[in-house]
Design a protein around this motif. Structure first.
Motif, PDB file in Angstrom:
ATOM      1  N   PRO A   1       8.464 -24.521  -2.651  1.00 52.62           N
ATOM      2  CA  PRO A   1       8.572 -23.085  -2.937  1.00 52.62           C
ATOM      3  C   PRO A   1       7.180 -22.493  -3.181  1.00 52.62           C
ATOM      4  N   ILE A   2       6.942 -21.332  -2.590  1.00 50.77           N
ATOM      5  CA  ILE A   2       5.725 -20.572  -2.851  1.00 50.77           C
ATOM      6  C   ILE A   2       6.135 -19.136  -3.146  1.00 50.77           C
ATOM      7  N   ARG A   3       5.242 -18.399  -3.741  1.00 46.53           N
ATOM      8  CA  ARG A   3       5.515 -16.995  -4.052  1.00 46.53           C
ATOM      9  C   ARG A   3       4.968 -16.120  -2.925  1.00 46.53           C
ATOM     10  N   SER A   4       5.727 -15.116  -2.537  1.00 44.52           N
ATOM     11  CA  SER A   4       5.315 -14.145  -1.536  1.00 44.52           C
ATOM     12  C   SER A   4       5.505 -12.755  -2.142  1.00 44.52           C
ATOM     13  N   PHE A   5       4.631 -11.825  -1.779  1.00 40.39           N
ATOM     14  CA  PHE A   5       4.620 -10.523  -2.438  1.00 40.39           C
ATOM     15  C   PHE A   5       4.672  -9.388  -1.425  1.00 40.39           C
ATOM     16  N   ILE A   6       5.317  -8.305  -1.820  1.00 40.15           N
ATOM     17  CA  ILE A   6       5.517  -7.140  -0.973  1.00 40.15           C
ATOM     18  C   ILE A   6       5.189  -5.880  -1.762  1.00 40.15           C
ATOM     19  N   GLY A   7       4.637  -4.894  -1.074  1.00 44.21           N
ATOM     20  CA  GLY A   7       4.393  -3.596  -1.685  1.00 44.21           C
ATOM     21  C   GLY A   7       4.942  -2.498  -0.798  1.00 44.21           C
ATOM     22  N   ALA A   8       5.262  -1.360  -1.401  1.00 39.69           N
ATOM     23  CA  ALA A   8       5.730  -0.181  -0.678  1.00 39.69           C
ATOM     24  C   ALA A   8       4.824   0.988  -1.038  1.00 39.69           C
ATOM     25  N   THR A   9       4.349   1.697  -0.024  1.00 34.22           N
ATOM     26  CA  THR A   9       3.495   2.853  -0.247  1.00 34.22           C
ATOM     27  C   THR A   9       4.344   4.102  -0.425  1.00 34.22           C
ATOM     28  N   THR A  10       3.668   5.188  -0.729  1.00 33.00           N
ATOM     29  CA  THR A  10       4.337   6.480  -0.666  1.00 33.00           C
ATOM     30  C   THR A  10       4.645   6.762   0.802  1.00 33.00           C
ATOM     31  N   VAL A  11       5.412   7.798   1.065  1.00 30.65           N
ATOM     32  CA  VAL A  11       5.718   8.186   2.438  1.00 30.65           C
ATOM     33  C   VAL A  11       4.412   8.555   3.138  1.00 30.65           C
TER      34      VAL A  11
ATOM     35  N   GLN B   1      -4.968  -6.276   1.718  1.00 30.39           N
ATOM     36  CA  GLN B   1      -4.458  -6.688   3.024  1.00 30.39           C
ATOM     37  C   GLN B   1      -4.132  -5.485   3.907  1.00 30.39           C
ATOM     38  N   ILE B   2      -3.557  -4.440   3.325  1.00 29.04           N
ATOM     39  CA  ILE B   2      -3.283  -3.218   4.090  1.00 29.04           C
ATOM     40  C   ILE B   2      -4.585  -2.665   4.660  1.00 29.04           C
ATOM     41  N   CYS B   3      -5.637  -2.619   3.841  1.00 35.52           N
ATOM     42  CA  CYS B   3      -6.916  -2.034   4.265  1.00 35.52           C
ATOM     43  C   CYS B   3      -7.593  -2.838   5.367  1.00 35.52           C
ATOM     44  N   GLU B   4      -7.336  -4.127   5.449  1.00 36.26           N
ATOM     45  CA  GLU B   4      -7.899  -4.918   6.542  1.00 36.26           C
ATOM     46  C   GLU B   4      -7.340  -4.454   7.887  1.00 36.26           C
ATOM     47  N   ILE B   5      -6.094  -4.022   7.892  1.00 39.04           N
ATOM     48  CA  ILE B   5      -5.443  -3.601   9.128  1.00 39.04           C
ATOM     49  C   ILE B   5      -5.541  -2.087   9.314  1.00 39.04           C
ATOM     50  N   TYR B   6      -5.356  -1.345   8.227  1.00 40.56           N
ATOM     51  CA  TYR B   6      -5.364   0.115   8.270  1.00 40.56           C
ATOM     52  C   TYR B   6      -6.379   0.660   7.261  1.00 40.56           C
ATOM     53  N   PRO B   7      -7.666   0.665   7.594  1.00 37.90           N
ATOM     54  CA  PRO B   7      -8.695   1.151   6.655  1.00 37.90           C
ATOM     55  C   PRO B   7      -8.439   2.582   6.173  1.00 37.90           C
ATOM     56  N   ASP B   8      -7.796   3.404   6.991  1.00 38.40           N
ATOM     57  CA  ASP B   8      -7.525   4.794   6.590  1.00 38.40           C
ATOM     58  C   ASP B   8      -6.531   4.889   5.428  1.00 38.40           C
ATOM     59  N   LEU B   9      -5.863   3.797   5.108  1.00 32.15           N
ATOM     60  CA  LEU B   9      -4.889   3.814   4.007  1.00 32.15           C
ATOM     61  C   LEU B   9      -5.485   3.304   2.692  1.00 32.15           C
ATOM     62  N   ALA B  10      -6.801   3.258   2.600  1.00 27.18           N
ATOM     63  CA  ALA B  10      -7.462   2.719   1.398  1.00 27.18           C
ATOM     64  C   ALA B  10      -7.026   3.425   0.123  1.00 27.18           C
ATOM     65  N   ASP B  11      -6.710   4.703   0.209  1.00 30.47           N
ATOM     66  CA  ASP B  11      -6.347   5.465  -0.991  1.00 30.47           C
ATOM     67  C   ASP B  11      -4.856   5.760  -1.112  1.00 30.47           C
ATOM     68  N   VAL B  12      -4.043   5.231  -0.218  1.00 34.18           N
ATOM     69  CA  VAL B  12      -2.613   5.511  -0.289  1.00 34.18           C
ATOM     70  C   VAL B  12      -2.028   4.855  -1.537  1.00 34.18           C
ATOM     71  N   GLU B  13      -1.126   5.559  -2.179  1.00 33.68           N
ATOM     72  CA  GLU B  13      -0.504   5.039  -3.401  1.00 33.68           C
ATOM     73  C   GLU B  13       0.537   3.968  -3.062  1.00 33.68           C
ATOM     74  N   ILE B  14       0.501   2.881  -3.792  1.00 34.40           N
ATOM     75  CA  ILE B  14       1.538   1.852  -3.700  1.00 34.40           C
ATOM     76  C   ILE B  14       2.485   2.097  -4.866  1.00 34.40           C
ATOM     77  N   THR B  15       3.690   2.482  -4.550  1.00 31.05           N
ATOM     78  CA  THR B  15       4.648   2.883  -5.588  1.00 31.05           C
ATOM     79  C   THR B  15       5.466   1.724  -6.139  1.00 31.05           C
ATOM     80  N   HIS B  16       5.636   0.681  -5.332  1.00 30.62           N
ATOM     81  CA  HIS B  16       6.434  -0.471  -5.753  1.00 30.62           C
ATOM     82  C   HIS B  16       5.765  -1.745  -5.269  1.00 30.62           C
ATOM     83  N   ALA B  17       5.847  -2.801  -6.065  1.00 32.43           N
ATOM     84  CA  ALA B  17       5.329  -4.112  -5.655  1.00 32.43           C
ATOM     85  C   ALA B  17       6.147  -5.180  -6.362  1.00 32.43           C
ATOM     86  N   TRP B  18       6.516  -6.214  -5.627  1.00 32.51           N
ATOM     87  CA  TRP B  18       7.356  -7.272  -6.185  1.00 32.51           C
ATOM     88  C   TRP B  18       7.111  -8.569  -5.444  1.00 32.51           C
ATOM     89  N   GLY B  19       7.667  -9.639  -5.957  1.00 33.48           N
ATOM     90  CA  GLY B  19       7.514 -10.931  -5.311  1.00 33.48           C
ATOM     91  C   GLY B  19       8.720 -11.817  -5.547  1.00 33.48           C
TER      92      GLY B  19
END
Length: 144
Positions: A35-45, A100-118
């Motif tokens: 078992p390993i831990r994996s994590f997910i985040g959700a941005t604003t719209v 990790q988001i910024c590595e793929i989408y640099p324009d999202l550097a300031d986007v708010e992450i509203t939820h994160a879980w693992g």
């Protein structure tokens, strides 16, 4: 025959599919699945970013630490992939996901992450699912 606190189940075959939560339930699979831990985040719209996954694609890559992402129906970016080889959660899941988001989408550097879980997922050394009949009529799978 499987006996539970709620009753008895009778079947010709059984499938044990617990992945990262196998624990001590079935020792053969537990010895092959970690078992390993994996994590997910959700941005604003993402109102101002129609160029990101414009066709509603779901993405995953073939890196050792897999990244996976898609847009939700309401237009948020759901992004996962950071792994931890411990039962602990990092203090700030959002910071790890943001990098990790910024590595793929640099324009999202300031986007708010509203939820994160693992949670826990199962992996195997060859990174392929482990599947085996462990006793007559009982098949087990993990590492998927």
């Amino acid at each position: 025959v499987i006996e539970t606190t709620s009753g008895t189940i009778t079947a010709d075959r059984a499938l044990i599919a617990c992945n990262g939560y196998i624990g001590n339930l079935e020792p053969v699979t537990a010895s092959h699945v970690m078992p390993i831990r994996s994590f997910i985040g959700a941005t604003t719209v993402l109102h101002g970013h129609p160029e990101i996954l414009p066709g509603g694609e779901s993405v995953d890559d073939s890196r050792f630490v897999v990244r996976y992402f898609r847009k939700s129906k309401d237009g948020r970016l759901l992004f996962g992939g950071r792994e931890a080889y411990t039962a602990d959660n990092p203090r700030d899941i959002s910071a790890h996901i943001r990098r990790q988001i910024c590595e793929i989408y640099p324009d999202l550097a300031d986007v708010e992450i509203t939820h994160a879980w693992g949670g826990s997922v199962g992996i195997t050394m060859p990174r392929q699912p482990f599947c085996r009949e462990v006793m007559p009529g009982v098949t087990t799978i993990g590492g998927y």
